[in-house]
Write a protein that holds these residues in place. Structure first.
Motif, PDB file in Angstrom:
ATOM      1  N   TYR A   1      44.741  74.275  40.049  1.00 24.91           N
ATOM      2  CA  TYR A   1      43.917  75.152  40.869  1.00 24.91           C
ATOM      3  C   TYR A   1      42.708  74.379  41.366  1.00 24.91           C
ATOM      4  CZ  TYR A   1      46.643  78.642  38.418  1.00 24.91           C
ATOM      5  OH  TYR A   1      47.667  79.374  37.921  1.00 24.91           O
ATOM      6  N   GLU A   2      42.203  74.803  42.504  1.00 24.61           N
ATOM      7  CA  GLU A   2      40.983  74.212  43.010  1.00 24.61           C
ATOM      8  C   GLU A   2      40.217  75.284  43.776  1.00 24.61           C
ATOM      9  OE1 GLU A   2      41.527  71.875  46.898  1.00 24.61           O
ATOM     10  OE2 GLU A   2      43.431  71.603  45.847  1.00 24.61           O
ATOM     11  N   LEU A   3      38.935  75.139  43.836  1.00 24.95           N
ATOM     12  CA  LEU A   3      38.114  76.071  44.589  1.00 24.95           C
ATOM     13  C   LEU A   3      38.090  75.613  46.037  1.00 24.95           C
ATOM     14  CD1 LEU A   3      35.151  76.563  42.112  1.00 24.95           C
ATOM     15  CD2 LEU A   3      37.138  78.015  42.460  1.00 24.95           C
ATOM     16  N   VAL A   4      38.233  76.574  46.944  1.00 23.23           N
ATOM     17  CA  VAL A   4      38.287  76.225  48.358  1.00 23.23           C
ATOM     18  C   VAL A   4      37.384  77.150  49.159  1.00 23.23           C
ATOM     19  CG1 VAL A   4      40.639  75.316  48.269  1.00 23.23           C
ATOM     20  CG2 VAL A   4      40.283  77.728  48.715  1.00 23.23           C
ATOM     21  N   THR A   5      36.975  76.689  50.330  1.00 18.59           N
ATOM     22  CA  THR A   5      36.194  77.531  51.231  1.00 18.59           C
ATOM     23  C   THR A   5      37.158  78.456  51.969  1.00 18.59           C
ATOM     24  OG1 THR A   5      36.393  76.033  53.113  1.00 18.59           O
ATOM     25  CG2 THR A   5      34.539  75.645  51.579  1.00 18.59           C
ATOM     26  N   HIS A   6      36.607  79.399  52.699  1.00 14.76           N
ATOM     27  CA  HIS A   6      37.430  80.332  53.469  1.00 14.76           C
ATOM     28  C   HIS A   6      38.296  79.576  54.477  1.00 14.76           C
ATOM     29  CE1 HIS A   6      38.659  84.010  55.414  1.00 14.76           C
ATOM     30  NE2 HIS A   6      38.254  83.522  56.576  1.00 14.76           N
TER      31      HIS A   6
ATOM     32  N   GLN B   1      42.496  79.274  54.635  1.00 14.00           N
ATOM     33  CA  GLN B   1      43.361  79.597  55.763  1.00 14.00           C
ATOM     34  C   GLN B   1      44.298  78.430  56.083  1.00 14.00           C
ATOM     35  OE1 GLN B   1      40.434  80.756  58.711  1.00 14.00           O
ATOM     36  NE2 GLN B   1      40.892  82.916  58.352  1.00 14.00           N
ATOM     37  N   ARG B   2      43.782  77.217  56.057  1.00 13.37           N
ATOM     38  CA  ARG B   2      44.624  76.039  56.297  1.00 13.37           C
ATOM     39  C   ARG B   2      45.687  75.902  55.211  1.00 13.37           C
ATOM     40  NH1 ARG B   2      39.893  73.878  58.158  1.00 13.37           N
ATOM     41  NH2 ARG B   2      39.292  72.985  56.164  1.00 13.37           N
ATOM     42  N   LYS B   3      45.282  76.112  53.957  1.00 12.43           N
ATOM     43  CA  LYS B   3      46.231  75.989  52.842  1.00 12.43           C
ATOM     44  C   LYS B   3      47.293  77.091  52.901  1.00 12.43           C
ATOM     45  CE  LYS B   3      43.273  73.544  49.662  1.00 12.43           C
ATOM     46  NZ  LYS B   3      44.029  72.510  48.979  1.00 12.43           N
TER      47      LYS B   3
END
Length: 109
Positions: free
Chosen positions: A70-75, A79-81
């Motif tokens: 798991y990793e923390l991502v921005t909004h 969306q890209r992921k």
């Protein structure tokens, strides 16, 4: 806070697309099996179609992408992921034909 929500959405998206149908179970079905025996082995189909006296059961198998953690991502990252994730599934469809309540054929579409 947004990153936790985004990470949670990615996890839900990944688990929400998993399938219960396993195509290797087709090796356990035999011509002449009853519809109920077939469902016991393969599970409920995604949908069915009745045509010309036959019932067509349709199954879909989608391989889940492999992810090591798991990793923390921005909004925006989320969306890209999510788009990349939806393209990374290898999906295969199967058709199972039942006539008069008995399996007569199945094939990969």
């Amino acid at each position: 806070m947004r990153s936790f929500v985004a990470a949670g959405l990615v996890v839900l998206l990944a688990t929400g697309c998993s399938t219960t149908f396993k195509p290797w179970k087709l090796s356990e079905v035999q011509e002449g099996m009853s519809r109920s025996e077939l469902i016991a082995v393969l599970g409920e189909p995604d949908y069915t179609v009745e045509k010309d006296g036959a019932e067509y059961l349709y199954y879909t198998y989608a391989e889940e992408p492999r992810d090591s953690g798991y990793e923390l991502v921005t909004h925006d990252d989320m969306q890209r992921k999510a788009k990349a994730l939806s393209r990374s599934f290898d999906e295969t469809k199967y058709e199972v034909v039942v006539v008069e309540g008995k399996l007569i054929n199945y094939k990969e579409l």
